[in-house]
Write a protein that holds these residues in place. Structure first.
Motif, PDB file in Angstrom:
ATOM      1  N   ILE A 176       0.842  -1.205   0.000  1.00 22.27           N
ATOM      2  CA  ILE A 176       0.000   0.000   0.000  1.00 22.27           C
ATOM      3  C   ILE A 176       0.877   1.256   0.000  1.00 22.27           C
ATOM      4  O   ILE A 176       0.480   2.282  -0.535  1.00 22.27           O
ATOM      5  N   TYR A 222      -9.727  -1.937   0.051  1.00 23.71           N
ATOM      6  CA  TYR A 222     -10.212  -1.017   1.092  1.00 23.71           C
ATOM      7  C   TYR A 222     -11.741  -1.074   1.170  1.00 23.71           C
ATOM      8  O   TYR A 222     -12.323  -1.219   2.240  1.00 23.71           O
ATOM      9  N   ASP A 223     -12.381  -0.974   0.004  1.00 19.75           N
ATOM     10  CA  ASP A 223     -13.852  -0.989  -0.022  1.00 19.75           C
ATOM     11  C   ASP A 223     -14.403  -2.319   0.493  1.00 19.75           C
ATOM     12  O   ASP A 223     -15.391  -2.366   1.220  1.00 19.75           O
ATOM     13  N   ASP A 266      -6.323  -1.270  11.729  1.00 15.59           N
ATOM     14  CA  ASP A 266      -5.167  -1.031  10.857  1.00 15.59           C
ATOM     15  C   ASP A 266      -4.052  -0.299  11.604  1.00 15.59           C
ATOM     16  O   ASP A 266      -2.871  -0.572  11.383  1.00 15.59           O
ATOM     17  N   GLN A 284      -2.621   1.013  -6.736  1.00 17.96           N
ATOM     18  CA  GLN A 284      -3.577   1.932  -6.092  1.00 17.96           C
ATOM     19  C   GLN A 284      -5.018   1.456  -6.327  1.00 17.96           C
ATOM     20  O   GLN A 284      -5.834   1.419  -5.404  1.00 17.96           O
ATOM     21  N   SER A 315      -5.608  -1.537  -4.269  1.00 14.83           N
ATOM     22  CA  SER A 315      -5.682  -1.178  -2.860  1.00 14.83           C
ATOM     23  C   SER A 315      -7.045  -0.550  -2.524  1.00 14.83           C
ATOM     24  O   SER A 315      -7.615  -0.804  -1.464  1.00 14.83           O
ATOM     25  N   LEU A 316      -7.588   0.217  -3.465  1.00 11.31           N
ATOM     26  CA  LEU A 316      -8.909   0.832  -3.240  1.00 11.31           C
ATOM     27  C   LEU A 316      -9.993  -0.251  -3.211  1.00 11.31           C
ATOM     28  O   LEU A 316     -10.904  -0.219  -2.383  1.00 11.31           O
ATOM     29  N   PHE A 320     -12.305   0.174  11.871  1.00  8.19           N
ATOM     30  CA  PHE A 320     -11.406  -0.107  10.737  1.00  8.19           C
ATOM     31  C   PHE A 320     -10.051   0.581  10.967  1.00  8.19           C
ATOM     32  O   PHE A 320      -8.985  -0.035  10.849  1.00  8.19           O
ATOM     33  N   ALA A 321     -10.089   1.858  11.341  1.00  6.97           N
ATOM     34  CA  ALA A 321      -8.848   2.615  11.579  1.00  6.97           C
ATOM     35  C   ALA A 321      -8.099   2.043  12.783  1.00  6.97           C
ATOM     36  O   ALA A 321      -6.871   1.904  12.760  1.00  6.97           O
TER      37      ALA A 321
END
Lengths: 197, 197
Positions: free
Chosen positions: B110, B127-128, B165, B120, B123-124, B161-162
């Motif tokens: 990432i 992420y979703d 991570d 990218q 990675s998106l 989520f944050a």
């Protein structure tokens, strides 16, 4: 008259050129040659400031963390414990272009630190420093709020630190998914949740 | 008899060789040549599986995310909402060597994704996907717990989520500062705090 060049100013200029290269092309392109070109300097004169690429990167990494810490130290509390912590946490999030650049560069450095012992040592030093900062903020919240004594200072510190870094990484990776307003809303929600009893 | 080589198996073997190179030497060393050497393959035969280094890295990145998602899908809930969410969140944290390796590799990817459009996009997508997963877990907590209706589903999702991570990154960067037990304690503390009213 000889041209007087401030040695430290010049080193900072080179570090900032390194940041631009890292943000634009990635850390693997941050060679001495590319950074010299970005700074408009001859590769030969780079050696006067940094003997190796590793030195230059370590200095650049240190400068990012110093910029962030300077901003945190300059912060003037307004009086309300939660509001003050909110404002200071937002200083550590990619809320504008300057802070986004810092975070992107920092993120590239800590990723490289996984395989570079010099950067790893620096990253650990900053980690401990930041953790101390978070512990202090959590301590203030616990002290100043009537419901604070119900909180576990150590766990709250780890939780807040991880939350802020997680938000920062999500926002620099996917700014369209997590923008400044939503980041701020999450931090407000978190701080308020601490005292909702 | 001709030697039959499973094409996908071989690609996975190469992706895993890429992970080892990335973990040991960093992503900038993950050249086609170095990965071929790590996998014990001639550079020439690499071209049969991946036409460019970018293809190989994209496949390697996708494989990490698939491994993590597979593990999440295989997870069998035991019945208690909070316990189940705790266990599944721990699957996403660097709790053992296998998960630490995955996280390190993912983290390298990432970071590179910031300057590589193919990575990218991938990675998106991940992420979703992950955010959807977190939203579902938060939804289950809200639904199954009597005090759940007081929670804001969207903000809790971003926060959880944050947090996860952030913990993962802190733990892979500084495993001596944040180990499995402390990570687990923070997650338990967080989940319990949701319903402490």
């Amino acid at each position: 008259m000889p041209k007087i060049v401030d040695h430290n100013k010049q080193k900072e200029k080179l570090a900032e050129a390194a940041w631009r290269v890292i943000c634009r092309d990635g850390l693997e392109r941050a060679s001495v040659r590319n950074i010299a070109e970005e700074a408009g300097l001859a590769v030969g004169s780079m050696r006067y400031y940094f003997s190796t690429q590793s030195d230059l990167l370590a200095f650049s990494m240190q400068l990012v963390s110093e910029r962030i810490c300077d901003r945190l130290r300059r912060f003037v509390p307004a009086g309300d414990a939660i509001e003050d912590v909110l404002d200071v946490l937002c200083e550590m999030l990619p809320m504008d272009e300057e802070r986004s650049t810092e975070m992107e560069v920092w993120f590239a450095f800590i990723s490289k630190a996984l395989v570079d012992p010099t950067l790893q040592a620096l990253s650990l030093y900053v980690y401990d420093d930041m953790k101390g900062f978070f512990a202090k903020k959590v301590g203030q919240l616990i002290e100043q709020h009537p419901a604070g004594s119900r909180l576990d200072a150590k766990l709250e510190t780890d939780r807040l630190f991880a939350l802020i870094d997680g938000l920062a990484i999500h926002a620099i990776m996917h700014p369209k998914r997590l923008g400044p307003e939503q980041m701020r809303a999450v931090v407000i929600y978190h701080l308020q949740s601490l005292f909702k009893h």
